[in-house]
Scaffold this motif. Structure first.
Motif, PDB file in Angstrom:
ATOM      1  N   ASP B  10       0.847  -1.196   0.000  1.00  0.00           N
ATOM      2  CA  ASP B  10       0.000   0.000   0.000  1.00  0.00           C
ATOM      3  C   ASP B  10       0.891   1.257   0.000  1.00  0.00           C
ATOM      4  O   ASP B  10       2.116   1.173  -0.077  1.00  0.00           O
ATOM      5  CB  ASP B  10      -0.974  -0.039   1.178  1.00  0.00           C
ATOM      6  CG  ASP B  10      -0.258  -0.062   2.530  1.00  0.00           C
ATOM      7  OD1 ASP B  10       0.964   0.209   2.570  1.00  0.00           O
ATOM      8  OD2 ASP B  10      -0.922  -0.366   3.539  1.00  0.00           O
ATOM      9  N   GLU B  33      -2.033   7.600  -3.917  1.00  0.00           N
ATOM     10  CA  GLU B  33      -3.108   6.608  -3.879  1.00  0.00           C
ATOM     11  C   GLU B  33      -2.631   5.314  -4.524  1.00  0.00           C
ATOM     12  O   GLU B  33      -1.881   5.335  -5.505  1.00  0.00           O
ATOM     13  CB  GLU B  33      -4.337   7.145  -4.639  1.00  0.00           C
ATOM     14  CG  GLU B  33      -5.568   6.267  -4.440  1.00  0.00           C
ATOM     15  CD  GLU B  33      -6.818   6.829  -5.106  1.00  0.00           C
ATOM     16  OE1 GLU B  33      -6.698   7.765  -5.919  1.00  0.00           O
ATOM     17  OE2 GLU B  33      -7.909   6.297  -4.816  1.00  0.00           O
ATOM     18  N   LYS B  35      -4.328   1.685  -5.902  1.00  0.00           N
ATOM     19  CA  LYS B  35      -5.468   0.812  -6.181  1.00  0.00           C
ATOM     20  C   LYS B  35      -4.949  -0.383  -6.973  1.00  0.00           C
ATOM     21  O   LYS B  35      -3.828  -0.346  -7.485  1.00  0.00           O
ATOM     22  CB  LYS B  35      -6.524   1.566  -7.014  1.00  0.00           C
ATOM     23  CG  LYS B  35      -7.117   2.763  -6.297  1.00  0.00           C
ATOM     24  CD  LYS B  35      -8.374   3.286  -6.983  1.00  0.00           C
ATOM     25  CE  LYS B  35      -8.058   4.029  -8.246  1.00  0.00           C
ATOM     26  NZ  LYS B  35      -9.239   4.781  -8.783  1.00  0.00           N
ATOM     27  N   GLU B  38      -3.210   0.385 -10.350  1.00  0.00           N
ATOM     28  CA  GLU B  38      -3.179   1.836 -10.578  1.00  0.00           C
ATOM     29  C   GLU B  38      -2.572   2.547  -9.375  1.00  0.00           C
ATOM     30  O   GLU B  38      -2.984   2.332  -8.246  1.00  0.00           O
ATOM     31  CB  GLU B  38      -4.598   2.355 -10.830  1.00  0.00           C
ATOM     32  CG  GLU B  38      -4.603   3.804 -11.266  1.00  0.00           C
ATOM     33  CD  GLU B  38      -6.007   4.315 -11.571  1.00  0.00           C
ATOM     34  OE1 GLU B  38      -6.794   3.583 -12.216  1.00  0.00           O
ATOM     35  OE2 GLU B  38      -6.329   5.431 -11.128  1.00  0.00           O
ATOM     36  N   LYS B 107      -1.297   3.306 -14.953  1.00  0.00           N
ATOM     37  CA  LYS B 107      -2.170   2.131 -15.013  1.00  0.00           C
ATOM     38  C   LYS B 107      -1.372   0.954 -15.540  1.00  0.00           C
ATOM     39  O   LYS B 107      -0.743   1.043 -16.589  1.00  0.00           O
ATOM     40  CB  LYS B 107      -3.364   2.395 -15.936  1.00  0.00           C
ATOM     41  CG  LYS B 107      -4.286   3.452 -15.374  1.00  0.00           C
ATOM     42  CD  LYS B 107      -5.616   3.495 -16.110  1.00  0.00           C
ATOM     43  CE  LYS B 107      -6.417   4.665 -15.544  1.00  0.00           C
ATOM     44  NZ  LYS B 107      -7.784   4.725 -16.007  1.00  0.00           N
TER      45      LYS B 107
END
Lengths: 146, 146, 146, 146
Positions: B10, B33, B35, B38, B107
Motif C-alpha cells: 500500500d 493513492e 489501487k 493503478e 495504469k
C-alpha cells in the motif's frame, strides 16, 4: 485560438471519408462510436489479417491503431486527407484471440495547431485485457488563410 | 499461473521502500493513492526540478513517470528492487504550469512473469489536460524457486 | 527551401549557449564533437547522477539523450532556445559501468521546418556496447518573417 | 554465458525459414544481406502496399521494420518461430518515393537471454535520406534445458 470540443465528423461521415480516400482498406474497418476526443474502431478480421495459428498480424494491429488515432483527430477537425502519422509507439502485450474482431479505442490527448497526440487501446472482442497499446502523433498540415 | 489482482504493497509500504532503496529522491515524491493496477504519485516540485521560465524539466518528468510505473508494478508483486526499466516512450504535450506540483497516474496494463507494461498520464496539479503521457516497460527478475 | 547541410554552431558556441540558457545543468555536460548532422556529448558523471550500486540514473540518461538530440538540431539551425522535445523513446539495454562518464552521439535523421528527428546511442566511456538508445523529436518554432 | 557473435542463419536460410513459417508474406520480402548483428531486407513493393498517390502504406513499413529486426535476431540465435515483438517505436520522416522498393537495415544493439533490441532505418531504393526509423524489441522464449 483554442480548438472546439465539438465533434465535426460523426461515424457515418468518417466511413464515407474512408471509402473515398482509403478505398483499399475501407471494408476492413467499421467506425463503432464517435465521442468528443474519443473514437472506437472495429477491425473486421479476415484471412488476410492472420498469421499462422490464427493470431492477428502485427501490421494489421498497427493499421488499426493508425486508423483509430487518425479518425479521433479528424472527428474533431474535419476531413484532412493530408494529416500524416509522424510517430507511433506500440506495446504488444497479449496474443489476440483467434477468430474474433479487434476493437480499438483512441483517446485524443492533445489537439494542437500542428500536432495531435492520442493513446490507443486494442482489445480482442469480448476480452477484458488489452492485446496492445499505442501512442500516435499526427502532423496536421497548416490551414492556408485566404 | 495468473498473478493475483490484490494489492501487495500500500502507499505507506511503497514510501518506506522508496526511503530505503532510493533515498536520494525519496523526498521528491509522495505516493498519493494505490489501487489494484493503478498508482498515483506526486512530484513535489522544487527549485532543482525547474528550467528557466519556471517549467518542470524533461528529466524530472521522466523520473516521475518512471517511479509511477515502477510503483504500479511493485504494488502488485511486492518489493523487488531489481526490476529495471527496459523501454519508455514519452510524449510531451503541454508546458507544465509554473509553481505547482505534478501528479502522475500509472495504469498497469500487463503484468507478466518477465515484463510489466504501464500507461502513465502526468498533470500539473489543478489542470484538466495532461502535460505528458508515457508508456513504460519493466523487466521483472525471475523468482528463484526454492 | 531545403536546409543547409553546413554547421551553424560549433562546440564552443554550443557550450556558451548552454551556459546562458541552461546554467543549472551546464557543468554536467561537455560538447565533445560537432559534425554536420551529428553531435557527441559527454555527461560528466558525479554523485547526483548515481543510483545505489553506482549506476547512472534513468533521468540522467534521459537528460543526456535530450541534450545530445537538441544540440544536433541547434548545430544545424542556430540558437533556438524555444525548440521543445515532443517525443522520446528510450531503450535501456545495459547497466552503465560504475565510475565512468557517459558518451552520447546523436545523429540528425530529419531536419524539417517544423520537426527534427534524431537517433541517439549512449555508451559508458571505454565500453564497446551501448547502454541505451533513444529516438527524439523536437518541434521547431516557426521563424517569423520580417 | 555470452552469446556468440557468429552468424547462425545466412540469407538463403532466412528465406527458407520465411517461406515455411510466414508463407503469406514471403513473396513480399527478399533478404539482401546478412552480417553479424546486421541484416538488410527489401520490401518488393506492389499494388497491395500502396496508398493513394503511390506512397507505401504505414502498415507495410511497420511490417518491413518488423521482419528486418526479427531476422537480425534470428540470424544470431537460429530459427525461433516463437520470438514475438513486444515493443516498436516508429518515426515516419519522409514520404517514400513512388514506384520503388523499400530497403531496411536492422542493427542488433542488444541480444540478451530474454530480449533483443534493434534499430532499423528504412530507405526508398536509391534515395540518400531515410523515410523512417524504428526501434524494435523482441521477447525470446526461454530455451528448455534437456
Amino acid at each position: 485560438m483554442a480548438r472546439s470540443s465539438e465533434v465535426m465528423m460523426d461515424a457515418p461521415q468518417l466511413m464515407t471519408f474512408m471509402r473515398e480516400v482509403f478505398q483499399q482498406v475501407a471494408d476492413d474497418f467499421n467506425v463503432e462510436e464517435v465521442k468528443p476526443n474519443e473514437v472506437t474502431i472495429r477491425l473486421i478480421v479476415s484471412e488476410k489479417h492472420l498469421r499462422p495459428g490464427g493470431t492477428v498480424s502485427g501490421p494489421s494491429m498497427f493499421g488499426l491503431a493508425d486508423v483509430a488515432a487518425y479518425f479521433a483527430t479528424l472527428a474533431m477537425i474535419g476531413p484532412q486527407a493530408l494529416a500524416v502519422t509522424t510517430n507511433c509507439s506500440l506495446d504488444f502485450m497479449r496474443k489476440p484471440a483467434a477468430g474474433v474482431d479487434l476493437i480499438a479505442t483512441a483517446k485524443l490527448l492533445k489537439l494542437g495547431r500542428q500536432l495531435s497526440v492520442s493513446h490507443v487501446l486494442i482489445y480482442s472482442e469480448g476480452m477484458e485485457e488489452p492485446v496492445a497499446q499505442a501512442t500516435m502523433t499526427y502532423a496536421i498540415p497548416p490551414v492556408k488563410s485566404l
